[in-house]
Design an enzyme around this catalytic site. Sequence first.
Site, PDB file in Angstrom:
ATOM      1  N   CYS A   1     -10.999  22.488 -42.725  1.00 21.10           N
ATOM      2  CA  CYS A   1     -10.153  21.305 -42.612  1.00 21.10           C
ATOM      3  C   CYS A   1      -8.927  21.342 -43.518  1.00 21.10           C
ATOM      4  O   CYS A   1      -8.257  20.335 -43.691  1.00 21.10           O
ATOM      5  CB  CYS A   1     -10.968  20.037 -42.859  1.00 21.10           C
ATOM      6  SG  CYS A   1     -11.620  19.895 -44.521  1.00 21.10           S
TER       7      CYS A   1
ATOM      8  N   HIS B   1       0.812  -1.216   0.000  1.00 23.12           N
ATOM      9  CA  HIS B   1       0.000   0.000   0.000  1.00 23.12           C
ATOM     10  C   HIS B   1       0.844   1.264   0.000  1.00 23.12           C
ATOM     11  O   HIS B   1       0.453   2.282  -0.535  1.00 23.12           O
ATOM     12  CB  HIS B   1      -0.953  -0.010   1.194  1.00 23.12           C
ATOM     13  CG  HIS B   1      -2.215  -0.766   0.901  1.00 23.12           C
ATOM     14  ND1 HIS B   1      -2.869  -1.517   1.838  1.00 23.12           N
ATOM     15  CD2 HIS B   1      -2.921  -0.886  -0.236  1.00 23.12           C
ATOM     16  CE1 HIS B   1      -3.932  -2.066   1.291  1.00 23.12           C
ATOM     17  NE2 HIS B   1      -3.985  -1.703   0.040  1.00 23.12           N
TER      18      HIS B   1
ATOM     19  N   ASP C   1      -8.129  23.100 -51.770  1.00 26.04           N
ATOM     20  CA  ASP C   1      -8.741  23.132 -53.097  1.00 26.04           C
ATOM     21  C   ASP C   1      -9.434  24.466 -53.352  1.00 26.04           C
ATOM     22  O   ASP C   1      -9.357  25.009 -54.450  1.00 26.04           O
ATOM     23  CB  ASP C   1      -9.737  21.980 -53.253  1.00 26.04           C
ATOM     24  CG  ASP C   1      -9.026  20.692 -53.664  1.00 26.04           C
ATOM     25  OD1 ASP C   1      -8.057  20.790 -54.445  1.00 26.04           O
ATOM     26  OD2 ASP C   1      -9.423  19.608 -53.202  1.00 26.04           O
TER      27      ASP C   1
ATOM     28  N   ARG D   1      -1.904  24.176 -56.753  1.00 29.27           N
ATOM     29  CA  ARG D   1      -1.672  24.228 -55.304  1.00 29.27           C
ATOM     30  C   ARG D   1      -0.274  24.671 -54.917  1.00 29.27           C
ATOM     31  O   ARG D   1      -0.098  25.423 -53.967  1.00 29.27           O
ATOM     32  CB  ARG D   1      -1.910  22.838 -54.715  1.00 29.27           C
ATOM     33  CG  ARG D   1      -3.342  22.579 -54.401  1.00 29.27           C
ATOM     34  CD  ARG D   1      -3.375  21.430 -53.449  1.00 29.27           C
ATOM     35  NE  ARG D   1      -4.683  20.800 -53.479  1.00 29.27           N
ATOM     36  CZ  ARG D   1      -5.016  19.814 -52.660  1.00 29.27           C
ATOM     37  NH1 ARG D   1      -4.112  19.346 -51.823  1.00 29.27           N
ATOM     38  NH2 ARG D   1      -6.208  19.305 -52.714  1.00 29.27           N
TER      39      ARG D   1
ATOM     40  N   GLU E   1     -15.370  23.681 -51.301  1.00 29.65           N
ATOM     41  CA  GLU E   1     -14.016  23.762 -51.855  1.00 29.65           C
ATOM     42  C   GLU E   1     -14.012  24.224 -53.305  1.00 29.65           C
ATOM     43  O   GLU E   1     -12.979  24.202 -53.967  1.00 29.65           O
ATOM     44  CB  GLU E   1     -13.297  22.419 -51.707  1.00 29.65           C
ATOM     45  CG  GLU E   1     -14.091  21.239 -52.255  1.00 29.65           C
ATOM     46  CD  GLU E   1     -13.455  19.883 -51.948  1.00 29.65           C
ATOM     47  OE1 GLU E   1     -12.242  19.844 -51.687  1.00 29.65           O
ATOM     48  OE2 GLU E   1     -14.182  18.884 -51.984  1.00 29.65           O
TER      49      GLU E   1
END
Lengths: 96, 563
Positions: B494, B186, B447, B457, B423
């Site tokens: 996102c 203990h 996008d 991109r 997008e």
Amino acid sequence: MKPRLCERMIFMRKSTLMMKDGLHARPAALVCRAASGFSSRVVVSIGDDEADASSIISMMALGAGAGSTVTVTADGDDEEEAVAAITKILDGDDTA
Amino acid sequence: MKYSGRGVSKGIATGLVWRPAADFSDELARYIKESPAREAAKVGEAVRVLAERLAAAAREKRSAGKKEEADILTAHAMMASDKSMTDAATRNIAAGKVAPLAVMDAAEENALKLLAIDDPYIRERASDIRDVGRAIARVILGVDDSIPEDERIIAMGDEVSPGLIASLPAGKLAGLALFGGGTGGHAAIIAKSRGVPIVAALGKEAIEIKGGTLAIINGTDGTLTTEPDEAELLAARETMEAERCQTEAGARAKGPALTTDGRRVFLLANVASSAEAKAAVEGGAEGIGLFRTEFLYMGRPGLPTEEELAASFREAALSAVGYPCVIRTMDAGGDKKIPALQRLAGEDTFLGKRGIRVSFDCPDMFRAELRALLTASADGDIRVMLPMVTSVAEVRAARRMLETEAEEVTCGKKSIPLGVMIETPAAVMISDKLAKYADFFSIGTNDLTQYILAAERTGSVMDSLGGYFHPAVLRAIERTADAAKSAGITCSVCGEMAEDPMAIPLLIAMGIDTLSVPASSLPDVRAAVRGISLTGAKLLKDAALAMDDADEVKAHMKDALAS
């Protein structure tokens, strides 16, 4: 051979159950506290081994592991309530 | 000197050695024996004092919410006043022993009973009974194992009483060092709950260590170093500091992300597999904001079966443990080629058959995917998101298909939320209309930026235009967020923009309340949110939207965040 504790009890209540978990320190403490609250003498036994339910050390020394079958015996004015309460704790009901 | 044992609980700390009295040879030598009745009375009185002390300590622990410690102390109080103990002590006194020895022998007798039990947990309690016996003896003898003041302490002994450990004030205990090998005692449980290092099995040599000795306890490599030199102390402090930083970094990675003025921002993770989803949620993500399904279709000759898909989705949903799990339907096309969809070859360009367009082109495949999503919804909060949407008709058609399949799927929810990825510039311009048919929006800034700026991109064109800091992109996001707000649906982001600390204030100011980012960015994003106020972000956003070009916006954000 000394007579068994429960054999000296003339009028008594008795209940047998199978332990889901082992009788470790925490459940033993719960049993001990509950048993101390009754005037009846409460005994927990496995076969020939008996333990005074108001002694936490005796309860642990029973070595009741998970799956063992224990018997609760009580003798006294509140024997019925005592057996019900202790059985409930041994059955794994913490709310008792 | 360095002693080697076994690390039981990790960490490193320095402190003064505290040796709770192991035996009471000095005190016993001075002890004056009285009549058996007096000796028995001393035991009774000491038991009462100790039981009361333990019960008080238990109450204190319980009211502090430390139930486990309280239970242990309560059990000890019961052991102290147990008939088996007092009866044996009385017998020992009758046999001629002095009270303190009578209780310690009584404890030993009862400890042996437990040691005979074929249950390791109960055998461990034998040491608790010995502790209790010694504690009673300590009260009778008036022993006070004084604890070094003003310094943290390393409790050391063959077995250390859990009651003594528990009675130490918070922060006082630096570590626990045991000569013996037991780990389930203990004392160790209590020390572990305090997060201090524990080393066991230090062996007999360590018994010579005197109380008050400065030592370093290292639970990671299982050593104890007494009287360390400057270099050893310095190394120990550096490790302690590193451990502290790690703990703080861990705390930073968890917990809600709130701006300084209390605006909650939900931080979700972008993942491509259920394994990633699990890791993300464990790392502090409040759900999966984008599960990319196309990777389930890539790198294989045929299409995955409905069952395979359902299994993956189910795993992802379970990994999210009750948090939302947004699964985007297959987003093939562009730079993501699916071998099984060869017939689209040539048409599956960035401006050709992509996302939802491919799904409608292969309705059987799309239906299987929707059924798999519905089936998996039995196991979690699954939400469906459609990629590359450019018209209301697409959302309505997808919803009809989802409803039709829901009638045929036997397990799973009858209705799951259907969202739209924003997008394309078209989706932005009709976002007010789309909001009527969608349950949520998620803005895919990667996008969206390339389509709005008509620039690939990556490349010099995108660089010179400034990417998502271009006012056209910022206005598109604000317009989408406003449409979502008017319709009462949520709008998340996102894309990469959601993980850019320079852009996060702008998004939050526009009313975006959910950011979905790679799991590795969660700590930084959380820190970024926690570092700004909504009020301040709104001022920044209003100024940014009135600017002429991306360079100006970037400079403005950089200035504001640097100050």
